[in-house]
Write an enzyme that holds these catalytic residues in place. Sequence first.
Site, PDB file in Angstrom:
ATOM      1  N   TYR A  29       0.827  -1.225   0.000  1.00 40.64           N
ATOM      2  CA  TYR A  29       0.000   0.000   0.000  1.00 40.64           C
ATOM      3  C   TYR A  29       0.863   1.278   0.000  1.00 40.64           C
ATOM      4  N   ASP A  85      12.311 -12.596  -0.867  1.00 36.92           N
ATOM      5  CA  ASP A  85      12.218 -12.266   0.557  1.00 36.92           C
ATOM      6  C   ASP A  85      13.446 -11.485   1.026  1.00 36.92           C
ATOM      7  N   SER A 101       6.324   3.243  13.051  1.00 33.82           N
ATOM      8  CA  SER A 101       4.896   3.456  13.281  1.00 33.82           C
ATOM      9  C   SER A 101       4.681   4.201  14.584  1.00 33.82           C
ATOM     10  N   TYR A 118       3.600  -6.905  17.080  1.00 35.23           N
ATOM     11  CA  TYR A 118       3.869  -6.066  15.906  1.00 35.23           C
ATOM     12  C   TYR A 118       4.646  -4.809  16.331  1.00 35.23           C
ATOM     13  N   LYS A 144       8.701  -3.283  15.578  1.00 33.69           N
ATOM     14  CA  LYS A 144       9.097  -1.929  15.153  1.00 33.69           C
ATOM     15  C   LYS A 144      10.120  -1.347  16.140  1.00 33.69           C
ATOM     16  N   TYR A 164       4.877   6.553  11.043  1.00 35.37           N
ATOM     17  CA  TYR A 164       3.615   6.983  10.438  1.00 35.37           C
ATOM     18  C   TYR A 164       2.519   6.970  11.485  1.00 35.37           C
ATOM     19  N   PHE A 165       1.642   7.964  11.410  1.00 35.35           N
ATOM     20  CA  PHE A 165       0.417   7.917  12.206  1.00 35.35           C
ATOM     21  C   PHE A 165      -0.592   7.049  11.440  1.00 35.35           C
ATOM     22  N   ASN A 166      -1.755   7.498  11.063  1.00 37.83           N
ATOM     23  CA  ASN A 166      -2.715   6.557  10.447  1.00 37.83           C
ATOM     24  C   ASN A 166      -2.827   6.780   8.942  1.00 37.83           C
ATOM     25  N   ARG A 187      -7.758   9.849  16.054  1.00 37.61           N
ATOM     26  CA  ARG A 187      -6.501   9.474  15.403  1.00 37.61           C
ATOM     27  C   ARG A 187      -6.063  10.563  14.429  1.00 37.61           C
ATOM     28  N   ARG A 222     -12.345  -1.900  21.511  1.00 39.73           N
ATOM     29  CA  ARG A 222     -11.413  -2.950  21.072  1.00 39.73           C
ATOM     30  C   ARG A 222     -10.243  -2.953  22.056  1.00 39.73           C
ATOM     31  N   ASP A 251      -6.758  -0.503  22.337  1.00 46.09           N
ATOM     32  CA  ASP A 251      -6.911   0.824  21.722  1.00 46.09           C
ATOM     33  C   ASP A 251      -6.713   1.936  22.747  1.00 46.09           C
TER      34      ASP A 251
HETATM   35  P1  NAD Z   1       1.577  -3.731   2.976  1.00 47.68           P
HETATM   36  O1  NAD Z   1       1.334  -5.069   3.583  1.00 47.68           O
HETATM   37  O2  NAD Z   1       0.600  -3.246   1.972  1.00 47.68           O
HETATM   38  O3  NAD Z   1       3.043  -3.679   2.335  1.00 47.68           O
HETATM   39  C1  NAD Z   1       4.124  -4.418   2.845  1.00 47.68           C
HETATM   40  C2  NAD Z   1       4.762  -5.167   1.691  1.00 47.68           C
HETATM   41  O4  NAD Z   1       5.876  -5.906   2.170  1.00 47.68           O
HETATM   42  C3  NAD Z   1       3.803  -6.155   1.024  1.00 47.68           C
HETATM   43  O5  NAD Z   1       3.796  -5.924  -0.375  1.00 47.68           O
HETATM   44  C4  NAD Z   1       4.404  -7.524   1.354  1.00 47.68           C
HETATM   45  O6  NAD Z   1       4.183  -8.454   0.312  1.00 47.68           O
HETATM   46  C5  NAD Z   1       5.869  -7.181   1.564  1.00 47.68           C
HETATM   47  N1  NAD Z   1       6.610  -8.070   2.465  1.00 47.68           N
HETATM   48  C6  NAD Z   1       6.288  -8.472   3.716  1.00 47.68           C
HETATM   49  N2  NAD Z   1       7.249  -9.251   4.224  1.00 47.68           N
HETATM   50  C7  NAD Z   1       8.218  -9.350   3.272  1.00 47.68           C
HETATM   51  C8  NAD Z   1       9.476 -10.007   3.216  1.00 47.68           C
HETATM   52  N3  NAD Z   1       9.919 -10.757   4.220  1.00 47.68           N
HETATM   53  N4  NAD Z   1      10.224  -9.881   2.094  1.00 47.68           N
HETATM   54  C9  NAD Z   1       9.773  -9.141   1.046  1.00 47.68           C
HETATM   55  N5  NAD Z   1       8.599  -8.504   1.053  1.00 47.68           N
HETATM   56  C10 NAD Z   1       7.832  -8.598   2.155  1.00 47.68           C
HETATM   57  O7  NAD Z   1       1.706  -2.689   4.181  1.00 47.68           O
HETATM   58  P2  NAD Z   1       1.782  -1.099   4.147  1.00 47.68           P
HETATM   59  O8  NAD Z   1       0.548  -0.596   4.781  1.00 47.68           O
HETATM   60  O9  NAD Z   1       2.170  -0.612   2.823  1.00 47.68           O
HETATM   61  O10 NAD Z   1       2.965  -0.891   5.181  1.00 47.68           O
HETATM   62  C11 NAD Z   1       4.302  -0.749   4.782  1.00 47.68           C
HETATM   63  C12 NAD Z   1       5.179  -0.623   6.015  1.00 47.68           C
HETATM   64  O11 NAD Z   1       4.722   0.467   6.807  1.00 47.68           O
HETATM   65  C13 NAD Z   1       5.139  -1.856   6.919  1.00 47.68           C
HETATM   66  O12 NAD Z   1       6.449  -2.071   7.428  1.00 47.68           O
HETATM   67  C14 NAD Z   1       4.203  -1.446   8.024  1.00 47.68           C
HETATM   68  O13 NAD Z   1       4.484  -2.111   9.237  1.00 47.68           O
HETATM   69  C15 NAD Z   1       4.496   0.046   8.137  1.00 47.68           C
HETATM   70  N6  NAD Z   1       3.378   0.807   8.694  1.00 47.68           N
HETATM   71  C16 NAD Z   1       2.129   0.678   8.127  1.00 47.68           C
HETATM   72  C17 NAD Z   1       1.063   1.371   8.685  1.00 47.68           C
HETATM   73  C18 NAD Z   1      -0.329   1.237   8.103  1.00 47.68           C
HETATM   74  O14 NAD Z   1      -1.298   1.524   8.783  1.00 47.68           O
HETATM   75  N7  NAD Z   1      -0.499   0.839   6.856  1.00 47.68           N
HETATM   76  C19 NAD Z   1       1.263   2.205   9.791  1.00 47.68           C
HETATM   77  C20 NAD Z   1       2.548   2.325  10.320  1.00 47.68           C
HETATM   78  C21 NAD Z   1       3.604   1.615   9.765  1.00 47.68           C
HETATM   79  C1  UD1 Z   2      -4.029   0.223  14.461  1.00 49.02           C
HETATM   80  C2  UD1 Z   2      -3.106  -0.669  15.282  1.00 49.02           C
HETATM   81  C3  UD1 Z   2      -1.709  -0.055  15.289  1.00 49.02           C
HETATM   82  C4  UD1 Z   2      -1.203   0.110  13.867  1.00 49.02           C
HETATM   83  C5  UD1 Z   2      -2.213   0.975  13.107  1.00 49.02           C
HETATM   84  C6  UD1 Z   2      -1.843   1.149  11.662  1.00 49.02           C
HETATM   85  C7  UD1 Z   2      -4.453  -1.783  16.988  1.00 49.02           C
HETATM   86  C8  UD1 Z   2      -4.764  -1.861  18.450  1.00 49.02           C
HETATM   87  N1  UD1 Z   2      -3.633  -0.785  16.639  1.00 49.02           N
HETATM   88  O1  UD1 Z   2      -4.031   1.491  15.034  1.00 49.02           O
HETATM   89  O2  UD1 Z   2      -0.819  -0.884  15.990  1.00 49.02           O
HETATM   90  O3  UD1 Z   2       0.057   0.744  13.868  1.00 49.02           O
HETATM   91  O4  UD1 Z   2      -3.513   0.357  13.156  1.00 49.02           O
HETATM   92  O5  UD1 Z   2      -1.963  -0.058  10.956  1.00 49.02           O
HETATM   93  O6  UD1 Z   2      -4.924  -2.588  16.202  1.00 49.02           O
HETATM   94  N2  UD1 Z   2     -12.131   1.617  14.724  1.00 49.02           N
HETATM   95  C9  UD1 Z   2     -13.502   1.338  14.794  1.00 49.02           C
HETATM   96  N3  UD1 Z   2     -14.003   0.339  14.014  1.00 49.02           N
HETATM   97  C10 UD1 Z   2     -13.216  -0.407  13.157  1.00 49.02           C
HETATM   98  C11 UD1 Z   2     -11.831  -0.116  13.088  1.00 49.02           C
HETATM   99  C12 UD1 Z   2     -11.327   0.888  13.902  1.00 49.02           C
HETATM  100  O7  UD1 Z   2     -14.221   1.991  15.533  1.00 49.02           O
HETATM  101  O8  UD1 Z   2     -13.751  -1.306  12.485  1.00 49.02           O
HETATM  102  C13 UD1 Z   2     -11.574   2.729  15.533  1.00 49.02           C
HETATM  103  C14 UD1 Z   2     -10.473   2.345  16.504  1.00 49.02           C
HETATM  104  O9  UD1 Z   2     -11.000   2.019  17.755  1.00 49.02           O
HETATM  105  C15 UD1 Z   2      -9.627   3.637  16.520  1.00 49.02           C
HETATM  106  C16 UD1 Z   2      -9.815   4.213  15.108  1.00 49.02           C
HETATM  107  O10 UD1 Z   2     -11.005   3.622  14.596  1.00 49.02           O
HETATM  108  O11 UD1 Z   2     -10.173   4.555  17.431  1.00 49.02           O
HETATM  109  C17 UD1 Z   2      -8.656   3.882  14.179  1.00 49.02           C
HETATM  110  O12 UD1 Z   2      -8.431   2.478  14.190  1.00 49.02           O
HETATM  111  P1  UD1 Z   2      -7.346   1.777  13.235  1.00 49.02           P
HETATM  112  O13 UD1 Z   2      -7.584   2.229  11.836  1.00 49.02           O
HETATM  113  O14 UD1 Z   2      -7.414   0.315  13.505  1.00 49.02           O
HETATM  114  O15 UD1 Z   2      -5.965   2.382  13.687  1.00 49.02           O
HETATM  115  P2  UD1 Z   2      -5.274   2.404  15.142  1.00 49.02           P
HETATM  116  O16 UD1 Z   2      -6.164   1.845  16.171  1.00 49.02           O
HETATM  117  O17 UD1 Z   2      -4.757   3.768  15.371  1.00 49.02           O
END
Ligand code: NAD
Ligand code: UD1
Length: 337
Positions: free
Chosen positions: A11, A58, A124, A148, A152, A176-178, A230, A291, A294
Amino acid sequence: MKVLVTGGTGYIGSHTVVELIEAGHEVVILDNLVNSQPVVVDRISQITGTSPTLAVGDIGDPDLVDRVLTEYEPEVVIHFAGLKAVGESVAQPLRYYRNNVSGTITLLERLDAHEIRKLVFSSSATVYGDPQTLPITEDAPLSAVNPYGGTKLQIEQVLRDVAVSDDRWRFAALRYFNPAGAHVSGLMGEDPTDTPNNLLPYITQVAVGRREKVRVFGDDYDTPDGTGVRDYVHVVDLARGHLAAIETMSEHRGFDAWNLGTGVGTSVLELINTFSEVNGVEVPYEIVDRRSGDSASSYTDPAKAHRDLGWKATHDLAAMCRDSWRWQSQNPEGYGG
Ligand code: NAD
Ligand code: UD1
């Protein structure tokens, strides 16, 4: 620059690859496709007119990483590859530590052997655990509330230690935040394989008719309307944060961390209502229990990223809602549709 993007078909990675190509950088993606699909490369090519190279494999495979580094000779690495589902990490901690932490160590060993010592890491806001003070700044206490988050925190510590051992390394951890939103073209967005854990992809799947209603996890938090607050940040803004990090990397020695968020807190109900209003679609919801794990509120003060990286989010919540809906309505089944 020649940039290696691990996890580049995911993503946030895919949106970053688009911004890198549009800024004139050359990209090679390393991804094992555990949570993404190769068709993403076609979408990147449709948007930019350039097809990035995709090496399927990988980060924990040293021979493969060696081959990729030898063939493409990147100058800098943006490291997104990792598993990210909180619930899954509780059920399968060893898989998470193996993939995320051991995988990163293997990657670092191979980079060191090839004398490539610049890396941007996807961290994160989860590293702040249950935040005690708002807004969250980079010097806030760190803690892990699930495996998880543990991966990090551990990776950040590995990067800190490696940076101390050899001052040629430069590491930027971006917390990153959300992440929210999608590419404005409607060609790329978030495509969760299972039931979405995160709020906005859940909302879009309800809006498109794949799910019945959003479950709002608790309305008795100490927040203005009782629902969780958030800091949602547009994925294209995040992508540009990575460009800012690689472009300023030579100015920063060792390890440092930056929060990427807007600084604006939005509640669950505000997000649902904004989504409905800007897109003119109904989003049925019900209030259910909290949840576990949270926190009530989480938002950053993005001043450090602005000061050091010259980065600031430019998209507002309405843009995140519009772009997510364009992506979901044009691709009801995500990349598989
Ligand atoms: P994503 O799952 O869409 O992307 C991660 C990619 O890494 C995927 O394409 C997956 O196939 C690949 N991958 C996983 N393990 C691998 C490995 N061992 N070798 C090679 N490829 C591998 O996730 P994203 O949302 O794009 O997140 C990217 C990064 O940002 C992640 O490290 C995630 O933890 C971090 N992050 C995401 C969020 C979020 O909410 N999306 C928030 C904070 C941090
Ligand atoms: C979650 C993860 C966090 C991760 C982040 C980004 C948990 C406890 N935390 O954070 O570790 O870094 O995603 O991937 O899982 N909510 C609802 N209904 C839903 C989904 C969410 O009400 O179906 C609420 C949650 O309670 C929260 C807000 O929406 O208040 C955002 O939730 P979410 O998108 O899951 O993000 P985080 O909880 O911030």
